[in-house]
Design a protein around this motif. Structure first.
Motif, mmCIF file in Angstrom:
data_model
loop_
_atom_site.group_PDB
_atom_site.id
_atom_site.type_symbol
_atom_site.label_atom_id
_atom_site.label_comp_id
_atom_site.label_asym_id
_atom_site.label_seq_id
_atom_site.Cartn_x
_atom_site.Cartn_y
_atom_site.Cartn_z
ATOM 1 N N ASP A 218 0.869 -1.171 0.000
ATOM 2 C CA ASP A 218 0.000 0.000 0.000
ATOM 3 C C ASP A 218 0.912 1.229 0.000
ATOM 4 O O ASP A 218 1.575 1.459 -0.982
ATOM 5 N N GLU A 219 1.003 1.999 1.077
ATOM 6 C CA GLU A 219 1.906 3.152 1.097
ATOM 7 C C GLU A 219 2.991 2.994 2.153
ATOM 8 O O GLU A 219 3.748 3.924 2.414
ATOM 9 N N GLU A 220 3.098 1.821 2.760
ATOM 10 C CA GLU A 220 4.078 1.576 3.819
ATOM 11 C C GLU A 220 5.347 0.968 3.226
ATOM 12 O O GLU A 220 5.305 -0.050 2.546
ATOM 13 N N ARG A 221 6.476 1.616 3.502
ATOM 14 C CA ARG A 221 7.750 1.109 3.002
ATOM 15 C C ARG A 221 8.161 -0.118 3.823
ATOM 16 O O ARG A 221 8.117 -0.104 5.052
ATOM 17 N N ILE A 222 8.583 -1.173 3.117
ATOM 18 C CA ILE A 222 8.975 -2.424 3.752
ATOM 19 C C ILE A 222 10.502 -2.499 3.761
ATOM 20 O O ILE A 222 11.134 -2.319 2.725
ATOM 21 N N SER B 59 8.876 -10.939 2.621
ATOM 22 C CA SER B 59 8.165 -12.225 2.699
ATOM 23 C C SER B 59 7.380 -12.354 3.998
ATOM 24 O O SER B 59 6.233 -12.821 3.997
ATOM 25 N N GLU B 60 7.979 -11.937 5.116
ATOM 26 C CA GLU B 60 7.285 -12.033 6.396
ATOM 27 C C GLU B 60 6.124 -11.051 6.467
ATOM 28 O O GLU B 60 5.060 -11.362 6.995
ATOM 29 N N ARG B 61 6.320 -9.849 5.951
ATOM 30 C CA ARG B 61 5.295 -8.811 6.045
ATOM 31 C C ARG B 61 4.106 -9.118 5.139
ATOM 32 O O ARG B 61 2.961 -8.904 5.518
ATOM 33 N N VAL B 62 4.369 -9.635 3.939
ATOM 34 C CA VAL B 62 3.270 -9.911 3.011
ATOM 35 C C VAL B 62 2.446 -11.108 3.491
ATOM 36 O O VAL B 62 1.249 -11.198 3.202
ATOM 37 N N ALA B 63 3.044 -12.007 4.254
ATOM 38 C CA ALA B 63 2.304 -13.157 4.789
ATOM 39 C C ALA B 63 1.235 -12.716 5.792
ATOM 40 O O ALA B 63 0.263 -13.440 6.008
ATOM 41 N N GLY C 271 7.905 -13.718 -7.374
ATOM 42 C CA GLY C 271 8.183 -15.032 -6.806
ATOM 43 C C GLY C 271 7.933 -15.069 -5.311
ATOM 44 O O GLY C 271 7.402 -16.056 -4.780
ATOM 45 N N ALA C 272 8.319 -14.006 -4.607
ATOM 46 C CA ALA C 272 8.073 -13.941 -3.166
ATOM 47 C C ALA C 272 6.578 -13.905 -2.871
ATOM 48 O O ALA C 272 6.105 -14.530 -1.920
ATOM 49 N N LEU C 273 5.811 -13.198 -3.699
ATOM 50 C CA LEU C 273 4.360 -13.170 -3.528
ATOM 51 C C LEU C 273 3.758 -14.553 -3.774
ATOM 52 O O LEU C 273 2.882 -15.003 -3.039
#
Length: 150
Positions: free
Chosen positions: A85-89, A95-99, A129-131
């Motif tokens: 969204d608008e949050e920088r990772i 991989s951990e955050r999208v899970a 690939g990570a998604l």
């Protein structure tokens, strides 16, 4: 509320009664003025709300795909930084955050991937690939519309 005065011809109105009769019309001009001002405000504000992370998107001739539910937006800017969204990772935590966006036992929401046109193709494929490894199977790439042929 407006009042219609008696006509000068003997005090008799349409119905033959003397005196004043109430006016049965509503003045909608102020409401139309307010609605036009609100329309202009929303037309100016809507594009400002839609652009999250500034990304120089590539051009494409493909048509837009219909979407039933709210997608997860993943953006890659020109430096290769990843945003959900608008949050920088932070680097390495994607991989951990999208899970965290996967529903428990339900179907994963569709993902909209916005990548800058100047990025290396391998970087975009690595994010895809990570998604995919996280369980997201519907990934759409966002592009600008173009009338140019390849």
């Amino acid at each position: 509320m407006g009042v219609k005065l008696a006509s000068p011809s003997g005090g008799r109105g349409r119905r033959g009664r003397g005196g004043r009769t109430p006016m049965a019309e509503i003045n909608v001009t102020p409401m139309v003025d307010v609605m036009l001002v609100l329309l202009i405000i929303f037309m100016v504000a809507a594009p400002l709300l839609a652009a999250g992370v500034p990304v120089n998107l590539p051009d494409s001739q493909a048509d837009a795909l219909p979407s039933d539910n709210e997608p997860l937006t993943v953006s890659l800017d020109e430096q290769g930084r990843i945003f959900i969204d608008e949050e920088r990772i932070p680097a390495g935590a994607f991989s951990e955050r999208v899970a965290l966006f996967l529903p428990g036992g339900g179907e994963a929401p569709p993902v909209v991937l916005r990548a800058d046109r100047g990025l290396d193709y391998g970087r975009v494929v690595a994010v895809m690939g990570a998604l995919n490894n996280a369980g997201f199977r519907q990934i759409s790439l966002v592009t600008n519309g173009s009338s140019e042929s390849p």
